[in-house]
Design a protein around this motif. Structure first.
Motif, PDB file in Angstrom:
ATOM      1  N   LYS A  96     -71.521  51.590  55.591  1.00  0.00           N
ATOM      2  CA  LYS A  96     -71.605  52.979  56.433  1.00  0.00           C
ATOM      3  C   LYS A  96     -71.643  53.932  55.505  1.00  0.00           C
ATOM      4  CE  LYS A  96     -69.727  51.201  60.722  1.00  0.00           C
ATOM      5  NZ  LYS A  96     -68.632  50.311  60.968  1.00  0.00           N
ATOM      6  N   GLU A 144     -74.390  54.551  64.363  1.00  0.00           N
ATOM      7  CA  GLU A 144     -72.902  54.677  64.362  1.00  0.00           C
ATOM      8  C   GLU A 144     -72.386  56.037  63.949  1.00  0.00           C
ATOM      9  OE1 GLU A 144     -71.085  51.072  62.952  1.00  0.00           O
ATOM     10  OE2 GLU A 144     -71.180  50.118  64.771  1.00  0.00           O
ATOM     11  N   LYS A 185     -68.846  58.757  63.383  1.00  0.00           N
ATOM     12  CA  LYS A 185     -67.487  59.053  63.339  1.00  0.00           C
ATOM     13  C   LYS A 185     -67.279  60.586  63.136  1.00  0.00           C
ATOM     14  CE  LYS A 185     -63.344  57.192  61.232  1.00  0.00           C
ATOM     15  NZ  LYS A 185     -62.561  56.330  60.274  1.00  0.00           N
ATOM     16  N   LEU A 188     -64.369  63.437  62.811  1.00  0.00           N
ATOM     17  CA  LEU A 188     -63.091  63.687  62.797  1.00  0.00           C
ATOM     18  C   LEU A 188     -62.481  65.279  62.726  1.00  0.00           C
ATOM     19  CD1 LEU A 188     -62.152  61.029  59.922  1.00  0.00           C
ATOM     20  CD2 LEU A 188     -61.724  60.898  62.538  1.00  0.00           C
ATOM     21  N   PHE A 195     -64.590  61.993  71.050  1.00  0.00           N
ATOM     22  CA  PHE A 195     -63.838  61.317  69.774  1.00  0.00           C
ATOM     23  C   PHE A 195     -62.262  62.317  70.057  1.00  0.00           C
ATOM     24  CE2 PHE A 195     -68.095  60.757  67.951  1.00  0.00           C
ATOM     25  CZ  PHE A 195     -67.880  59.368  67.461  1.00  0.00           C
ATOM     26  N   GLY A 212     -57.690  59.439  66.127  1.00  0.00           N
ATOM     27  CA  GLY A 212     -57.508  57.825  65.787  1.00  0.00           C
ATOM     28  C   GLY A 212     -58.822  57.310  66.154  1.00  0.00           C
ATOM     29  N   ASP A 213     -59.666  57.723  66.538  1.00  0.00           N
ATOM     30  CA  ASP A 213     -60.710  57.049  67.037  1.00  0.00           C
ATOM     31  C   ASP A 213     -61.575  56.630  65.884  1.00  0.00           C
ATOM     32  OD1 ASP A 213     -60.374  57.369  69.786  1.00  0.00           O
ATOM     33  OD2 ASP A 213     -61.525  58.861  70.010  1.00  0.00           O
ATOM     34  N   ASN A 214     -62.520  55.406  66.151  1.00  0.00           N
ATOM     35  CA  ASN A 214     -63.194  54.900  64.954  1.00  0.00           C
ATOM     36  C   ASN A 214     -64.680  55.136  65.326  1.00  0.00           C
ATOM     37  OD1 ASN A 214     -63.674  53.483  62.626  1.00  0.00           O
ATOM     38  ND2 ASN A 214     -62.148  52.035  63.171  1.00  0.00           N
ATOM     39  N   TRP A 215     -65.307  54.539  64.739  1.00  0.00           N
ATOM     40  CA  TRP A 215     -66.695  54.813  64.733  1.00  0.00           C
ATOM     41  C   TRP A 215     -67.386  54.348  66.221  1.00  0.00           C
ATOM     42  CZ3 TRP A 215     -70.016  56.247  60.857  1.00  0.00           C
ATOM     43  CH2 TRP A 215     -69.385  56.356  59.312  1.00  0.00           C
ATOM     44  N   GLN A 216     -68.198  55.007  66.624  1.00  0.00           N
ATOM     45  CA  GLN A 216     -68.800  54.558  68.095  1.00  0.00           C
ATOM     46  C   GLN A 216     -70.475  54.593  67.827  1.00  0.00           C
ATOM     47  OE1 GLN A 216     -67.459  56.783  71.601  1.00  0.00           O
ATOM     48  NE2 GLN A 216     -65.553  57.702  70.175  1.00  0.00           N
TER      49      GLN A 216
END
Length: 84
Positions: free
Chosen positions: A3, A36, A38, A40, A66, A69-73
């Motif tokens: 990524k 994907e 991400k 932040l 998001f 604490g969320d990751n890749w979507q």
């Protein structure tokens, strides 16, 4: 799968009744079945921060949200089912 981060182009911003909107874009150089994402921004400062990311492709918009604490979507970008 590796990524990589891509730089986004700043388009504009607005403050709307306590919500701050930032508009950015990125032009894809080829078609993908999916991408994907991400995101932040500000989630490290405010745990309650929520970020919505809209992905527009061929006249269709997909939205992912998001929070801390969320990751890749994954966002499906394939419009033509004949693409491989």
């Amino acid at each position: 799968m590796k990524k990589t981060a891509n730089s986004l182009n700043f388009v504009g911003s607005q403050n709307d009744a306590g919500y701050f909107w930032i508009y950015q874009d990125y032009k894809l150089t080829r078609q993908f079945k999916w991408i994907e994402i991400k995101q932040l921004a500000l989630t490290e400062l405010w745990r309650e921060q929520m970020n919505a990311v809209n992905v527009e492709n061929a006249g269709q918009t997909s939205t992912v949200t998001f929070s801390a604490g969320d990751n890749w979507q994954r966002v499906i970008t394939q419009v033509n089912s004949k693409l491989n």
